[in-house]
Design a protein around this motif. Structure first.
Motif, PDB file in Angstrom:
ATOM      1  N   ILE A   1       0.839  -1.212   0.000  1.00  0.00           N
ATOM      2  CA  ILE A   1       0.000   0.000   0.000  1.00  0.00           C
ATOM      3  C   ILE A   1       0.865   1.250   0.000  1.00  0.00           C
ATOM      4  CG2 ILE A   1      -1.678   1.340   1.338  1.00  0.00           C
ATOM      5  CD1 ILE A   1      -3.311  -0.941   1.215  1.00  0.00           C
ATOM      6  N   VAL A   2       1.895   1.244   0.863  1.00  0.00           N
ATOM      7  CA  VAL A   2       2.764   2.422   0.942  1.00  0.00           C
ATOM      8  C   VAL A   2       3.452   2.655  -0.402  1.00  0.00           C
ATOM      9  CG1 VAL A   2       4.905   3.298   1.961  1.00  0.00           C
ATOM     10  CG2 VAL A   2       3.131   2.316   3.417  1.00  0.00           C
ATOM     11  N   LEU A   3       3.936   1.580  -1.020  1.00  0.00           N
ATOM     12  CA  LEU A   3       4.590   1.708  -2.331  1.00  0.00           C
ATOM     13  C   LEU A   3       3.611   2.259  -3.364  1.00  0.00           C
ATOM     14  CD1 LEU A   3       6.798  -1.456  -2.882  1.00  0.00           C
ATOM     15  CD2 LEU A   3       7.500   0.933  -2.986  1.00  0.00           C
ATOM     16  N   PHE A   4       2.432   1.664  -3.358  1.00  0.00           N
ATOM     17  CA  PHE A   4       1.418   2.032  -4.344  1.00  0.00           C
ATOM     18  C   PHE A   4       1.068   3.515  -4.212  1.00  0.00           C
ATOM     19  CE2 PHE A   4      -2.971   2.054  -6.007  1.00  0.00           C
ATOM     20  CZ  PHE A   4      -2.716   1.488  -7.235  1.00  0.00           C
ATOM     21  N   VAL A   5       0.765   3.908  -2.990  1.00  0.00           N
ATOM     22  CA  VAL A   5       0.389   5.302  -2.760  1.00  0.00           C
ATOM     23  C   VAL A   5       1.575   6.216  -3.057  1.00  0.00           C
ATOM     24  CG1 VAL A   5      -0.337   6.966  -0.993  1.00  0.00           C
ATOM     25  CG2 VAL A   5      -1.415   4.711  -1.102  1.00  0.00           C
ATOM     26  N   GLY A   6       2.765   5.754  -2.702  1.00  0.00           N
ATOM     27  CA  GLY A   6       3.966   6.566  -2.926  1.00  0.00           C
ATOM     28  C   GLY A   6       4.237   6.809  -4.392  1.00  0.00           C
ATOM     29  N   LEU A   7       3.940   5.796  -5.198  1.00  0.00           N
ATOM     30  CA  LEU A   7       4.235   5.929  -6.629  1.00  0.00           C
ATOM     31  C   LEU A   7       3.184   6.761  -7.362  1.00  0.00           C
ATOM     32  CD1 LEU A   7       5.509   2.352  -7.528  1.00  0.00           C
ATOM     33  CD2 LEU A   7       6.801   4.481  -7.636  1.00  0.00           C
ATOM     34  N   MET A   8       1.972   6.717  -6.838  1.00  0.00           N
ATOM     35  CA  MET A   8       0.901   7.461  -7.510  1.00  0.00           C
ATOM     36  C   MET A   8       1.055   8.958  -7.248  1.00  0.00           C
ATOM     37  SD  MET A   8      -1.221   5.483  -9.091  1.00  0.00           S
ATOM     38  CE  MET A   8       0.115   4.409  -9.565  1.00  0.00           C
ATOM     39  N   PRO A   9       0.895   9.777  -8.231  1.00  0.00           N
ATOM     40  CA  PRO A   9       0.921  11.214  -7.963  1.00  0.00           C
ATOM     41  C   PRO A   9      -0.332  11.602  -7.188  1.00  0.00           C
ATOM     42  CG  PRO A   9       0.377  10.765 -10.255  1.00  0.00           C
ATOM     43  CD  PRO A   9       0.663   9.448  -9.632  1.00  0.00           C
ATOM     44  N   ILE A  10      -0.228  12.664  -6.428  1.00  0.00           N
ATOM     45  CA  ILE A  10      -1.404  13.111  -5.679  1.00  0.00           C
ATOM     46  C   ILE A  10      -2.357  13.782  -6.663  1.00  0.00           C
ATOM     47  CG2 ILE A  10      -2.199  14.672  -3.861  1.00  0.00           C
ATOM     48  CD1 ILE A  10       0.675  14.114  -2.638  1.00  0.00           C
ATOM     49  N   ARG A  11      -3.586  13.448  -6.524  1.00  0.00           N
ATOM     50  CA  ARG A  11      -4.563  13.933  -7.472  1.00  0.00           C
ATOM     51  C   ARG A  11      -4.557  15.460  -7.535  1.00  0.00           C
ATOM     52  NH1 ARG A  11      -9.204  11.638  -9.801  1.00  0.00           N
ATOM     53  NH2 ARG A  11     -10.726  13.267 -10.233  1.00  0.00           N
ATOM     54  N   GLY A  12      -4.465  15.999  -8.706  1.00  0.00           N
ATOM     55  CA  GLY A  12      -4.499  17.444  -8.864  1.00  0.00           C
ATOM     56  C   GLY A  12      -3.127  18.092  -8.777  1.00  0.00           C
ATOM     57  N   ALA A  13      -2.108  17.344  -8.257  1.00  0.00           N
ATOM     58  CA  ALA A  13      -0.770  17.940  -8.111  1.00  0.00           C
ATOM     59  C   ALA A  13      -0.112  18.084  -9.480  1.00  0.00           C
ATOM     60  CB  ALA A  13       0.080  17.064  -7.217  1.00  0.00           C
ATOM     61  N   LYS A  14       0.668  19.131  -9.677  1.00  0.00           N
ATOM     62  CA  LYS A  14       1.365  19.334 -10.950  1.00  0.00           C
ATOM     63  C   LYS A  14       2.821  18.960 -10.780  1.00  0.00           C
ATOM     64  CE  LYS A  14      -1.581  22.415 -13.366  1.00  0.00           C
ATOM     65  NZ  LYS A  14      -2.293  23.593 -13.079  1.00  0.00           N
ATOM     66  N   ARG A  15       3.369  18.184 -11.694  1.00  0.00           N
ATOM     67  CA  ARG A  15       4.765  17.777 -11.626  1.00  0.00           C
ATOM     68  C   ARG A  15       5.410  17.997 -12.966  1.00  0.00           C
ATOM     69  NH1 ARG A  15       5.197  12.513  -8.361  1.00  0.00           N
ATOM     70  NH2 ARG A  15       6.573  11.962 -10.058  1.00  0.00           N
ATOM     71  N   ALA A  16       6.696  18.252 -12.947  1.00  0.00           N
ATOM     72  CA  ALA A  16       7.408  18.478 -14.202  1.00  0.00           C
ATOM     73  C   ALA A  16       7.627  17.163 -14.934  1.00  0.00           C
ATOM     74  CB  ALA A  16       8.739  19.162 -13.935  1.00  0.00           C
ATOM     75  N   GLU A  17       7.849  16.068 -14.146  1.00  0.00           N
ATOM     76  CA  GLU A  17       8.169  14.799 -14.799  1.00  0.00           C
ATOM     77  C   GLU A  17       6.907  14.161 -15.388  1.00  0.00           C
ATOM     78  OE1 GLU A  17       8.800  14.170 -10.839  1.00  0.00           O
ATOM     79  OE2 GLU A  17       9.438  16.138 -11.571  1.00  0.00           O
TER      80      GLU A  17
END
Ligand code: HEC
Length: 234
Positions: free
Chosen positions: A12-28
């Motif tokens: 669960i921690v890995l899964f949540v960690g890998l998923m971007p947070i909804r709505g967050a903007k990232r360059a990558e």
């Protein structure tokens, strides 16, 4: 069992960690488990493309060709009638219906006259033979070549229930445009005018089927047909 919960928590921690947070903007570029068809190997409209010598992605039509829906001079009107039209309008000419009801008769937009009606029917015959004969047969009896390869339930258009009294022209136009059941629609292949021409030709087939062989014009046509196709003469 305690390792199970530990492993479960780690996943669960890995899964949540890998998923971007909804709505967050990232360059990558985000990690996408289901990429759908977000990235496609195609040239976007008006973008540059090094594949072509001039670096322009959008191309002009190749010399000697013209895009579907346009006459060679780029116009869409032929003799005042929109010849290459594929739909989008409302009203009987475009839909076959008037106020939620199918109606009968050729729409006035076709501007049929005693002079052009033969050409119109011949066009309908040509388009019928190209598009409909494989399934409905050249006489409309629903015994086209595809039925021997298993296409099921092809309608016999010469039956009484497909006659004008019970099956209005507008309804036939609609089925030709949008299809029904196993039959696909033809609105992307046939212009509106051609679909009405096919409708008129199907009516001609229905009439010809019931005309007595003593009708001299039909008899002459039949004899000419038999003479031209001796293998089929019985
Ligand atoms: C791929 C085979 C195929 C082709 C090609 C095809 N049809 Fe059909 N057509 C069918 C089948 C199958 C049905 C029966 C559909 C149903 O009732 O589910 C049908 C039904 C119809 C019906 C009756 C629909 C109804 O309301 O019961 C009409 C009218 C018709 N076709 C006209 C045409 C015309 C005109 C063309 C040529 C533009 C054409 N079809 C091309 C397979 C085809």
């Amino acid at each position: 069992m305690k390792y199970f919960f530990l492993a479960y928590a780690i996943v669960i921690v890995l899964f949540v960690g890998l998923m971007p947070i909804r709505g967050a903007k990232r360059a990558e570029t985000p990690l996408r488990l289901f990429p759908d068809m977000d990235d496609q190997d195609k040239v976007m409209g008006q973008s540059a493309d090094q594949f072509f010598a001039d670096g322009v992605g959008s191309r002009e039509p190749v010399a000697g060709t013209h895009p579907v829906g346009f006459l060679p001079d780029g116009k869409t009107e032929l003799g005042g009638i929109p010849e290459y039209e594929f739909g989008g309008g409302t009203g009987y000419y475009y839909t076959g219906g008037i106020d939620d009801y199918y109606s009968n008769g050729m729409p006035e937009e076709l501007a049929l006259t005693a002079d052009n009606v033969n050409a119109f029917l011949n066009r309908g015959k040509e388009m019928y033979e190209v598009n409909c004969t494989p399934c409905h047969g050249s006489s409309g009896d629903g015994l086209g070549i595809t039925t021997s390869f298993g296409v099921p339930g092809v309608a016999n258009l010469t039956l009484e229930n497909y006659g004008q009294a019970t099956y209005p022209d507008g309804r036939m136009f609609d089925v030709i445009s949008n299809g029904k059941g196993n039959m696909g629609g033809y609105k992307h292949n046939l212009s509106i005018r051609d679909r009405w021409a096919v409708t008129a030709y199907v009516r001609a087939l229905q009439v010809a089927r019931k005309a007595p062989l003593s009708d001299s014009s039909i008899k002459a046509a039949f004899e000419a047909h038999q003479a031209a196709n001796p293998a089929q003469a019985q």
